[in-house]
Design an enzyme around this catalytic site. Structure first.
Site, PDB file in Angstrom:
ATOM      1  N   SER A 283       0.904  -1.310   0.135  1.00 41.23           N
ATOM      2  CA  SER A 283      -0.107  -0.140  -0.069  1.00 41.23           C
ATOM      3  C   SER A 283       0.896   1.154  -0.140  1.00 41.23           C
ATOM      4  CB  SER A 283      -0.790  -0.013   1.281  1.00 41.23           C
ATOM      5  OG  SER A 283      -1.362   1.382   1.430  1.00 41.23           O
TER       6      SER A 283
ATOM      7  N   TYR B 198      -2.604  -1.295  10.488  1.00 42.72           N
ATOM      8  CA  TYR B 198      -2.408  -1.511   8.983  1.00 42.72           C
ATOM      9  C   TYR B 198      -0.938  -0.948   8.503  1.00 42.72           C
ATOM     10  CZ  TYR B 198      -3.981  -1.332   3.944  1.00 42.72           C
ATOM     11  OH  TYR B 198      -3.931  -1.397   2.712  1.00 42.72           O
TER      12      TYR B 198
HETATM   13  C1  BGC Z   1      -6.155   1.593   2.442  1.00 39.71           C
HETATM   14  C2  BGC Z   1      -7.362   2.457   2.216  1.00 39.71           C
HETATM   15  C3  BGC Z   1      -7.084   4.112   1.774  1.00 39.71           C
HETATM   16  C4  BGC Z   1      -5.892   3.796   0.912  1.00 39.71           C
HETATM   17  C5  BGC Z   1      -5.444   5.617   0.503  1.00 39.71           C
HETATM   18  C6  BGC Z   1      -5.276   1.714   1.271  1.00 39.71           C
HETATM   19  O1  BGC Z   1      -3.986   1.042   1.525  1.00 39.71           O
HETATM   20  O2  BGC Z   1      -6.587   0.052   2.571  1.00 39.71           O
HETATM   21  O3  BGC Z   1      -8.170   2.511   3.414  1.00 39.71           O
HETATM   22  O4  BGC Z   1      -8.099   4.735   1.655  1.00 39.71           O
HETATM   23  O5  BGC Z   1      -4.833   3.190   1.133  1.00 39.71           O
HETATM   24  O6  BGC Z   1      -5.032   6.228   1.396  1.00 39.71           O
END
Ligand code: BGC
Length: 255
Positions: A143, A156
């Site tokens: 991410s 996360y």
């Molecule tokens: C997350 C989302 C978030 C996006 C941008 C992703 O990795 O799961 O919840 O909106 O990143 O910030």
């Protein structure tokens, strides 16, 4: 086709980005093992779509935070398709909790799925790739938050920060075996993980305003990058992350 005769595993292949990755890999000729944890029907729907287009697919239930389940996933894939060429550690979840309000359960579940899963998914896939010979591709769906804070989503971000270093360490360690390890770091993508934000008009507008491209991405856009990285064309990319985020990480108000 870019992936003829290749065999891929996609964890969380039944939903969101994982679903699109399963479908795109199959479109390019790969046989795909679709792992799911809870939604058996959704996984079978992906399998059906692949088979309707004359592709090959297998559905395997399992929780990626369990080493035994990951071993079963690799074993079933090898039993059915003979090998593993591409491992996509995609399954992910988030609790949207902060450092102050995360419970032990929040932390353990997020780290289990998002970090322990990719760690042992990488290990077990790499062992199989070394055994069969010929190298391979491991793609960790990370991410933007492997490197960029998201206040209110701390477990996360911690897990994704770990995935960042897993990709780098494993990339270096596995390079002599011809195995590449690459991170794909999506920004905001239209998937179930973002459903609540996207369905809330105020939050959705604020999110889009933060993205220089002015829109959220599609799962298919992420899947296209995964296909390329998983193919022979991606052979020299390893131990690094490709971001696919419409510019969100570089956004600036310019004041
Ligand atoms: C997350 C989302 C978030 C996006 C941008 C992703 O990795 O799961 O919840 O909106 O990143 O910030």
């Amino acid at each position: 086709m870019l992936l003829e005769n290749k065999v891929a595993i996609v964890t969380g292949g039944d939903s969101g980005i994982g679903r699109a990755i399963s479908l795109e890999l199959a479109k390019e000729g790969a046989a795909v093992a679709i792992n799911y944890r809870r939604n058996e029907q959704a996984a079978h729907e992906v399998k059906q779509l692949i088979e309707q287009a004359s592709g090959k697919a297998l559905v395997v239930q399992g929780d990626v935070s369990s080493l035994a389940d990951l071993q079963t996933l690799v074993d079933r894939t090898v039993e059915t398709f003979g090998r593993v060429d591409i491992m996509v550690n995609n399954a992910g979840m988030e609790t949207r909790t902060s450092v102050l309000d995360s419970t032990e359960k929040d932390f353990d579940s997020v780290i289990g799925v998002n970090l322990k899963g990719p760690f042992f998914g990488t290990q077990l896939a790499a062992k199989q790739m070394i055994k069969q010979g010929g190298g391979g591709r491991i793609i960790n769906i990370s991410s933007v938050h492997e490197d960029w804070p998201m206040p209110g989503n701390s477990p996360y971000c911690c897990a994704k920060g770990g995935v960042r270093m897993l990709t780098r360490n494993a990339g270096v360690e596995l390079a002599p075996h011809g195995i590449t390890v690459v991170g794909v770091g999506p920004g905001a993508i239209d998937t179930p993980i973002n459903k609540e934000t996207l369905e809330d008009p105020a939050k959705s507008t604020a999110l889009k305003k933060a993205i220089p491209a002015g829109r959220v991405g599609t799962p298919e856009e992420v899947a296209g990058l995964v296909v390329w990285l998983g193919s022979d064309k991606g052979a020299y990319v390893t131990a690094t992350t490709y971001f696919i985020d419409g510019g969100i990480m570089q956004g600036s108000v310019g004041l």
